[in-house]
Design an enzyme around this catalytic site. Sequence first.
Site, PDB file in Angstrom:
ATOM      1  N   GLU A  19      49.060  18.870  53.475  1.00 31.38           N
ATOM      2  CA  GLU A  19      48.645  17.766  54.340  1.00 31.38           C
ATOM      3  C   GLU A  19      47.759  16.817  53.532  1.00 31.38           C
ATOM      4  O   GLU A  19      46.566  17.058  53.378  1.00 31.38           O
ATOM      5  CB  GLU A  19      47.865  18.287  55.553  1.00 31.38           C
ATOM      6  CG  GLU A  19      47.450  17.168  56.485  1.00 31.38           C
ATOM      7  CD  GLU A  19      46.197  17.501  57.314  1.00 31.38           C
ATOM      8  OE1 GLU A  19      45.997  16.849  58.342  1.00 31.38           O
ATOM      9  OE2 GLU A  19      45.416  18.381  56.917  1.00 31.38           O
ATOM     10  N   ASP A  67      46.497  23.125  54.732  1.00 31.40           N
ATOM     11  CA  ASP A  67      45.671  22.155  55.454  1.00 31.40           C
ATOM     12  C   ASP A  67      44.879  21.269  54.477  1.00 31.40           C
ATOM     13  O   ASP A  67      44.562  21.686  53.366  1.00 31.40           O
ATOM     14  CB  ASP A  67      44.702  22.968  56.327  1.00 31.40           C
ATOM     15  CG  ASP A  67      43.972  22.115  57.345  1.00 31.40           C
ATOM     16  OD1 ASP A  67      44.622  21.289  57.995  1.00 31.40           O
ATOM     17  OD2 ASP A  67      42.752  22.295  57.495  1.00 31.40           O
TER      18      ASP A  67
END
Length: 612
Positions: free
Chosen positions: A355, A326
């Site tokens: 990400e 993330d």
Amino acid sequence: MKQAFLAAVMALTVSTTSMAAAKPQVEHIHPTCWWAGMKDGRLQIMLHGKNIAREEVAIARAQGIALREVVRTENPNYVFLYLDTKGAPAQTFDIQVGKTAVPYILNERARVERKTYDASDVVYLLMPDRFANGNTENDRIQGMKEQELDATAPLGRHGGDLAGMTAQLDYLADLGVTAIWPTPTLVNDMPLESYHGYAITNFYETDPRLGSNDDYRHFVREAHRRGLKIIQDIVFNHCGSENFLFRDIPTRDWFNHEGHYVQSGYKTGAVGDANASQYDRGRTTDGWFVQSMPDMNQRNRLVRDYLIQASLWWIEWAELDGIRQDTYPYNDFDAMVDWCRRVELEYPGLNIVGEAWINHNVGVAYWQKDSKIAAPRNSQLRTVMDFPLMGLLNWVCDQETDEWDHGFAKLYEYLSQDGVYADVDHLLTFLDNHDTDRFQKNDEMAQDTTRYKQALTLLLTLRGIPQLYYGDEIGMAANKGRGDGVLRQNFPGGWPGDKNNAFTPQGRTPLQNWYFRFTRNLLQWRKGNPAAHYGKLMHYCIQNGVYVYGRAHEGKNICVIINGTSKQQTIALDRYAEVLPLRKATDVLTHRNVVLSDSLTLGPRETLVLEF
Ligand code: CA
């Protein structure tokens, strides 16, 4: 291994509950177990319990394990042990805390082949709370902080779980995706918005509302039996404010800004920007995402080792095939390099996608392993997310294409800059995800199937590792303007009593069936076609509003011819000889034979996927 793990948990429970009050109470021991035969034999064990640091700590009954270091911090409730397990056999040894012996298990490593994921895969992203509720008895768990259950509240808990996901594995295998990325499944014992999973309150525990750790491993194994890979979504940047690590902070600098809330600037591009101020970079990396998610300081080696081990633990224990990390640029760059290197050392080739939400290719390219743009820095991160392509695929199909500035001309221009990426085959490509508008922004838009036909064809035939967002395959629509919760609606049919059951052909509306059949046809075709996985892309400048590209790999060829205008177009084919090896081909979308003579006439917005 399962028995060994349970034994460790039981032994720990016994040793912590049977002790007299004066004796040290071990509330947490992380990692909960470990493995013999790791290539890097260093092991950090964190012990957490009231005044535990005031006890003498040692190891006993250990074979070939050395205690190298005992780290105490200003918080007397933590002790960190650094062990060297290199060459040590699988065993149970004791961690001696004062007079209390806490058994600790080094397991044998599982001998499972991890296939990892690459451009031959199509990834299916789903949110466990919102996909399917296979067990209504775990919808509420007594003692957890969020008790409200409302399947209509965008930010509430809906009750989806691992049992529901496991029950729909046959559906996903039939659809033709080959890997599943569930948003985080670790426990979020938070009073509000616990459904999304990104506010982890224990890095070693599955959220009981989704199931147990064993349920998670069962889900992975059942997926593997069907040829589906599992990508775990993990979060190093922050945790939930109800995590014991925040409620009882181990060291003053465990969290950035000494545990005080300073909001992130969210300018992810600033980290790789050669002209950025230190102020902007620092605001991005050290600011907190939101107040309920304290930002971890990975420059602290105790934090870094703790996080790295938690990720290795899950890869080993649950037999994972890959990782999604993330909010990548919000983490400490060097700590993430250490992490990527360690994963590569223990699991060579295991793919990680980060990400890095940046809307231009130069910014995204910075984050990929061996990027020339980032040199001499090197993130070691193999896969990055192609957010710029997502943006383009969401609007190029709505425009009349010309040679320069509109429609597919912009797509051509973007792909002509692929040299900026160190490895185009390791871009995760997608039309949407859980943080963006859905590709269909509303139900009226979803009536126009041509738009999806073109965008999905591009997604599944261009370079990269395509990712679908659950519901794409049935034309599900949502607009971020109404908040993140509505982007994550229930998959119809996943809840007892759902009238529209989109998991079955009989339960789908005619429009949902069109979406499903179109998606399934392309996915099933793509599975068996290496030219669509690894083929070198060759494309042509736009002419007559038509975009043409081919991909070739080991004697297999595909060619996509796509009309970016609402008019009929006739194109001369001699120009495209390099991507048309034969005079006839099969169109994958309609299964009809296509004769490629001197010219080809395409209907308005017609799309051909030619296989030779
Ligand atoms: Ca449930």
